[in-house]
Write a protein that holds these residues in place. Structure first.
Motif, PDB file in Angstrom:
ATOM      1  N   ILE A 249     -24.657  29.893  25.763  1.00  0.00           N
ATOM      2  CA  ILE A 249     -24.162  31.211  26.107  1.00  0.00           C
ATOM      3  C   ILE A 249     -25.066  31.652  27.245  1.00  0.00           C
ATOM      4  O   ILE A 249     -24.710  31.952  28.240  1.00  0.00           O
ATOM      5  N   GLN A 250     -26.455  31.776  26.947  1.00  0.00           N
ATOM      6  CA  GLN A 250     -27.245  31.907  27.890  1.00  0.00           C
ATOM      7  C   GLN A 250     -27.511  31.289  29.180  1.00  0.00           C
ATOM      8  O   GLN A 250     -27.677  31.766  30.159  1.00  0.00           O
ATOM      9  N   GLU A 251     -27.091  29.890  29.085  1.00  0.00           N
ATOM     10  CA  GLU A 251     -27.051  28.886  30.136  1.00  0.00           C
ATOM     11  C   GLU A 251     -25.720  29.157  30.993  1.00  0.00           C
ATOM     12  O   GLU A 251     -25.677  28.511  32.044  1.00  0.00           O
ATOM     13  N   GLY A 252     -24.936  29.941  30.644  1.00  0.00           N
ATOM     14  CA  GLY A 252     -23.630  30.265  31.108  1.00  0.00           C
ATOM     15  C   GLY A 252     -22.627  28.869  31.078  1.00  0.00           C
ATOM     16  O   GLY A 252     -21.602  29.100  31.645  1.00  0.00           O
ATOM     17  N   GLU A 253     -22.567  28.256  30.091  1.00  0.00           N
ATOM     18  CA  GLU A 253     -21.708  27.423  29.734  1.00  0.00           C
ATOM     19  C   GLU A 253     -20.551  27.728  28.617  1.00  0.00           C
ATOM     20  O   GLU A 253     -19.519  27.345  29.068  1.00  0.00           O
ATOM     21  N   PHE A 254     -20.987  28.526  27.700  1.00  0.00           N
ATOM     22  CA  PHE A 254     -19.878  29.048  26.734  1.00  0.00           C
ATOM     23  C   PHE A 254     -20.014  30.692  26.664  1.00  0.00           C
ATOM     24  O   PHE A 254     -20.760  31.372  27.379  1.00  0.00           O
ATOM     25  N   ARG A 255     -18.836  31.155  26.271  1.00  0.00           N
ATOM     26  CA  ARG A 255     -18.483  32.668  26.256  1.00  0.00           C
ATOM     27  C   ARG A 255     -18.176  32.813  24.864  1.00  0.00           C
ATOM     28  O   ARG A 255     -17.102  32.392  24.482  1.00  0.00           O
ATOM     29  N   MET A 256     -18.757  33.772  24.166  1.00  0.00           N
ATOM     30  CA  MET A 256     -18.461  34.109  22.671  1.00  0.00           C
ATOM     31  C   MET A 256     -17.477  35.406  23.131  1.00  0.00           C
ATOM     32  O   MET A 256     -17.825  36.382  23.450  1.00  0.00           O
ATOM     33  N   LEU A 257     -16.350  35.240  22.257  1.00  0.00           N
ATOM     34  CA  LEU A 257     -15.284  36.307  22.525  1.00  0.00           C
ATOM     35  C   LEU A 257     -15.353  37.501  21.248  1.00  0.00           C
ATOM     36  O   LEU A 257     -15.262  38.455  21.724  1.00  0.00           O
ATOM     37  N   ALA A 258     -15.749  37.122  20.440  1.00  0.00           N
ATOM     38  CA  ALA A 258     -16.074  37.983  19.257  1.00  0.00           C
ATOM     39  C   ALA A 258     -17.246  37.675  18.238  1.00  0.00           C
ATOM     40  O   ALA A 258     -16.974  36.296  18.042  1.00  0.00           O
ATOM     41  N   SER A 259     -17.682  38.615  17.635  1.00  0.00           N
ATOM     42  CA  SER A 259     -18.663  37.982  16.428  1.00  0.00           C
ATOM     43  C   SER A 259     -18.128  38.399  15.129  1.00  0.00           C
ATOM     44  O   SER A 259     -17.370  39.526  14.931  1.00  0.00           O
ATOM     45  N   THR A 260     -18.664  37.938  14.019  1.00  0.00           N
ATOM     46  CA  THR A 260     -18.192  38.168  12.857  1.00  0.00           C
ATOM     47  C   THR A 260     -18.868  39.149  12.114  1.00  0.00           C
ATOM     48  O   THR A 260     -18.657  39.354  10.792  1.00  0.00           O
ATOM     49  N   GLY A 261     -19.859  39.741  12.595  1.00  0.00           N
ATOM     50  CA  GLY A 261     -21.000  40.674  12.238  1.00  0.00           C
ATOM     51  C   GLY A 261     -20.371  41.974  11.756  1.00  0.00           C
ATOM     52  O   GLY A 261     -19.212  42.328  12.291  1.00  0.00           O
ATOM     53  N   SER A 262     -20.957  42.666  10.682  1.00  0.00           N
ATOM     54  CA  SER A 262     -20.510  44.356  10.583  1.00  0.00           C
ATOM     55  C   SER A 262     -20.875  44.925  11.755  1.00  0.00           C
ATOM     56  O   SER A 262     -20.368  46.024  12.061  1.00  0.00           O
ATOM     57  N   GLU A 263     -22.014  44.554  12.502  1.00  0.00           N
ATOM     58  CA  GLU A 263     -22.326  45.113  13.798  1.00  0.00           C
ATOM     59  C   GLU A 263     -22.664  44.120  14.854  1.00  0.00           C
ATOM     60  O   GLU A 263     -22.644  42.629  14.414  1.00  0.00           O
ATOM     61  N   ARG A 264     -22.698  44.452  15.891  1.00  0.00           N
ATOM     62  CA  ARG A 264     -23.002  43.694  17.073  1.00  0.00           C
ATOM     63  C   ARG A 264     -24.288  42.791  16.969  1.00  0.00           C
ATOM     64  O   ARG A 264     -25.434  43.374  16.432  1.00  0.00           O
ATOM     65  N   SER A 265     -24.302  41.535  17.393  1.00  0.00           N
ATOM     66  CA  SER A 265     -25.718  40.556  17.331  1.00  0.00           C
ATOM     67  C   SER A 265     -26.661  41.282  18.020  1.00  0.00           C
ATOM     68  O   SER A 265     -26.392  41.528  19.519  1.00  0.00           O
TER      69      SER A 265
END
Length: 357
Positions: A249-265
């Motif tokens: 994600i940091q290198e710009g290859e992937f994008r995370m659409l949503a996380s499963t946490g109770s709060e943002r990572s």
């Protein structure tokens, strides 16, 4: 003559009086002795009672624990996330004896897990496991029983959220975009899995169930292969945990659409949670430590104390941050409650997962 008789009489009376006094004193001494005897018996009885009470007090089963090296079994190969956390714990824990990490892999973690289930319950054999995998094993058919109930939960020390990832150049900018496409095209959305029944599969299945979509699962032999397939455009989506995708994600290859946490990572503060997207789905991935069933409570308590100290160590916290993992301690009771909640969450999708195998 009269005076002599009178003198003798006085002497006799004095002697008689003296004898009476001695007799009285002797009687008092005996009476005093009789009164003191119960006090002596009472003292002896008190000593006996105190000794009995001391014998009735439970022995401290952890006083000498550990009295030999402790083996922490990781049911996966060396170098993975669970193994890395286990080795960090072995480095920072304050034990009188060494804590040795042993990788006993095979059968999706079943071989190493059963090694601990069948070990002596003396606290010298422990299991470091992915909590999601430990709970899902029964629901995915890996174990015949809920294996976490055949063990003693000791503590959980670290956590991270999971998420759904697409390529950076994907047309799906949000979870809503992805769900809209999947609902319009059942079974067309391809989701890569590092393995059947693992954490990524659980995340994918719960997400699909919550969003009411049907997807096409594509299994691979590990995370590296599935990430390569996503990067190459061979699959559309991949699920997993933040640490698996962070660098990409940091290198710009992937994008995370949503996380499963109770709060943002904290590592990905711009990624919304599923609950923000009105999808009722919260799953925090944890690594947890288990002991064989029947391990003395005093040993569990001592382990809790030492493990909590590790999570408060600044060097350990910094190391976990570097692994995109949060140091967050759960005691044995809190850990058990978390396991029960996770079990209830996974159970509804267990049959779906088994049918896909």
């Amino acid at each position: 003559m009269f005076h002599i008789k009178k003198l003798v009489l006085v002497v006799m009376i004095a002697g008689l009086f003296g004898m009476l006094m001695v007799a009285c004193n002797g009687g008092n001494d005996e009476a005093s002795g009789e009164n003191n005897q119960p006090e002596e018996n009472e003292t002896n009885n008190n000593d006996t009672n105190e000794a009995n009470e001391a014998n009735d007090e439970p022995a401290d089963d952890a006083a000498d624990y550990p009295d030999k090296s402790v083996q922490m079994v990781v049911p996966y190969s060396a170098g993975g996330g669970t193994d890395t956390v286990a080795r960090a714990i072995s480095e920072f824990i304050d034990f009188e004896e060494s804590l040795v990490v042993s990788n006993i892999e095979g059968s999706g973690g079943a071989i190493g897990t059963m090694e601990v289930v069948n070990a002596d319950p003396d606290g010298h054999t422990l299991l470091m496991h992915s909590v999601t995998a430990a709970v899902s094993g029964y629901h995915t058919g890996l174990f015949d029983t809920k294996i976490w109930q055949d063990l003693e939960p000791v503590a959980s020390m670290v956590t991270q959220s999971g998420g759904i990832v697409v390529r950076e150049d994907s047309d799906w900018e949000t979870v809503e975009d992805l769900v809209e496409y999947a609902q319009a095209n059942p079974q067309e959305l391809s989701v890569g899995l590092p393995g059947i029944g693992g954490g990524a599969h659980i995340i994918s299945a719960i997400f699909a169930d919550a969003a009411d979509i049907e997807v096409n699962y594509v299994p691979f032999d590990g995370s590296a292969d599935s990430r390569a397939a996503l990067a190459g455009g061979h699959i559309d989506v991949m699920a997993g945990f933040v640490s698996e995708f962070y660098d990409f994600i940091q290198e710009g290859e992937f994008r995370m659409l949503a996380s499963t946490g109770s709060e943002r990572s904290p590592q990905l503060p711009d990624v919304p949670t599923f609950t923000e997207m009105d999808i009722d789905f919260v799953l925090n991935h944890r690594n947890g430590i288990f002991a064989p069933q029947g391990t003395p409570e005093a040993v569990i308590d001592k382990l809790n104390e030492r493990l909590e100290e590790v999570t408060q160590n600044e060097e350990f916290i910094t190391l976990m941050d570097g692994l995109v993992t949060e140091s967050a301690f759960l005691s044995a009771d809190e850990f058990k409650e978390e396991l029960e909640e996770l079990d209830a969450m996974i159970e509804p999708v267990g049959e779906l997962i088994r049918n896909e195998e």
